[in-house]
Design a protein around this motif. Structure first.
Motif, short mmCIF file in Angstrom:
data_model
loop_
_atom_site.label_atom_id
_atom_site.label_comp_id
_atom_site.label_asym_id
_atom_site.label_seq_id
_atom_site.Cartn_x
_atom_site.Cartn_y
_atom_site.Cartn_z
N TYR A 5 -45.05 79.06 74.59
CA TYR A 5 -44.73 80.37 75.17
C TYR A 5 -43.25 80.66 74.95
O TYR A 5 -42.45 79.73 74.76
CB TYR A 5 -45.05 80.38 76.66
N LYS A 6 -42.87 81.92 75.00
CA LYS A 6 -41.50 82.34 74.72
C LYS A 6 -40.95 83.12 75.91
O LYS A 6 -41.58 84.06 76.38
CB LYS A 6 -41.51 83.20 73.47
N LEU A 7 -39.78 82.71 76.38
CA LEU A 7 -39.08 83.39 77.48
C LEU A 7 -37.76 83.92 76.94
O LEU A 7 -36.98 83.18 76.35
CB LEU A 7 -38.82 82.42 78.63
N THR A 8 -37.54 85.23 77.12
CA THR A 8 -36.33 85.87 76.63
C THR A 8 -35.70 86.67 77.76
O THR A 8 -36.40 87.37 78.48
CB THR A 8 -36.63 86.81 75.44
N VAL A 9 -34.37 86.56 77.90
CA VAL A 9 -33.61 87.31 78.90
C VAL A 9 -32.55 88.13 78.16
O VAL A 9 -31.91 87.61 77.24
CB VAL A 9 -32.93 86.35 79.92
N GLN A 28 -51.39 81.09 83.29
CA GLN A 28 -50.95 81.00 84.69
C GLN A 28 -49.84 79.95 84.83
O GLN A 28 -48.83 80.19 85.49
CB GLN A 28 -52.12 80.68 85.62
N GLN A 29 -50.03 78.80 84.21
CA GLN A 29 -49.00 77.76 84.28
C GLN A 29 -47.72 78.25 83.58
O GLN A 29 -46.61 78.00 84.06
CB GLN A 29 -49.48 76.47 83.63
N ALA A 30 -47.87 78.99 82.49
CA ALA A 30 -46.70 79.52 81.78
C ALA A 30 -45.93 80.50 82.66
O ALA A 30 -44.69 80.50 82.65
CB ALA A 30 -47.14 80.20 80.48
N LYS A 31 -46.64 81.33 83.42
CA LYS A 31 -45.97 82.26 84.33
C LYS A 31 -45.16 81.49 85.36
O LYS A 31 -44.01 81.84 85.66
CB LYS A 31 -47.00 83.15 85.04
N GLU A 32 -45.72 80.42 85.89
CA GLU A 32 -45.03 79.61 86.89
C GLU A 32 -43.80 78.92 86.30
O GLU A 32 -42.72 78.91 86.90
CB GLU A 32 -45.99 78.59 87.49
N ILE A 33 -43.96 78.35 85.12
CA ILE A 33 -42.84 77.67 84.45
C ILE A 33 -41.75 78.69 84.10
O ILE A 33 -40.56 78.44 84.33
CB ILE A 33 -43.32 76.92 83.18
N GLY A 34 -42.15 79.83 83.57
CA GLY A 34 -41.19 80.88 83.22
C GLY A 34 -40.40 81.34 84.43
O GLY A 34 -39.17 81.48 84.37
N PRO A 53 -48.65 82.90 73.09
CA PRO A 53 -48.77 82.80 71.62
C PRO A 53 -49.59 83.96 71.04
O PRO A 53 -49.38 84.35 69.89
CB PRO A 53 -49.50 81.48 71.40
N ALA A 54 -50.48 84.55 71.84
CA ALA A 54 -51.29 85.68 71.38
C ALA A 54 -50.55 87.01 71.52
O ALA A 54 -51.08 88.06 71.16
CB ALA A 54 -52.59 85.74 72.16
N GLY A 55 -49.32 86.97 72.08
CA GLY A 55 -48.53 88.18 72.23
C GLY A 55 -48.71 88.88 73.57
O GLY A 55 -48.15 89.95 73.77
N ALA A 56 -49.47 88.28 74.48
CA ALA A 56 -49.66 88.88 75.80
C ALA A 56 -48.37 88.78 76.61
O ALA A 56 -47.67 87.77 76.57
CB ALA A 56 -50.79 88.18 76.54
N LEU A 57 -48.06 89.83 77.34
CA LEU A 57 -46.88 89.88 78.20
C LEU A 57 -47.25 89.29 79.56
O LEU A 57 -48.05 89.86 80.29
CB LEU A 57 -46.43 91.33 78.33
N LEU A 58 -46.68 88.13 79.88
CA LEU A 58 -47.03 87.43 81.11
C LEU A 58 -46.06 87.73 82.24
O LEU A 58 -46.45 87.81 83.41
CB LEU A 58 -47.07 85.92 80.87
N LEU A 59 -44.78 87.84 81.93
CA LEU A 59 -43.74 88.20 82.89
C LEU A 59 -42.91 89.30 82.26
O LEU A 59 -42.63 89.25 81.06
CB LEU A 59 -42.81 87.03 83.20
N PHE A 60 -42.50 90.27 83.07
CA PHE A 60 -41.62 91.32 82.57
C PHE A 60 -40.83 91.88 83.73
O PHE A 60 -41.39 92.14 84.80
CB PHE A 60 -42.41 92.44 81.89
N HIS A 61 -39.56 92.06 83.52
CA HIS A 61 -38.71 92.71 84.51
C HIS A 61 -37.68 93.53 83.76
O HIS A 61 -37.08 93.05 82.80
CB HIS A 61 -37.99 91.67 85.39
N ARG A 62 -37.50 94.78 84.18
CA ARG A 62 -36.58 95.66 83.48
C ARG A 62 -35.35 95.92 84.29
O ARG A 62 -35.28 96.04 85.42
CB ARG A 62 -37.30 96.97 83.21
#
Length: 62
Positions: A5-9, A28-34, A53-62
């Protein structure tokens, strides 16, 4: 099976503050780790996204 998974700030200017990959067993685990990474680095209020990896947006904050 673990997936990457990829986390970008981002700064408001678009500059990347964090560009980190990590593995997790599920979305779900990726959301928790992120969220944990964001909290540890005090980036929870910065613009961020976590994608699967499939491109789904799991966390987002603007």
């Amino acid at each position: 099976m673990s997936k990457v998974y990829k986390l970008t700030v981002f700064e408001p200017t678009g500059e990347k503050l964090l560009d980190e990959s990590f593995t997790a067993e599920s979305d779900q685990q990726a959301k928790e780790i992120g969220q944990k990474i964001l909290n540890e680095k005090n980036y929870q209020d910065q613009t961020h996204r976590c994608t699967s990896p499939a491109g789904a947006l799991l966390l987002f904050h603007r």
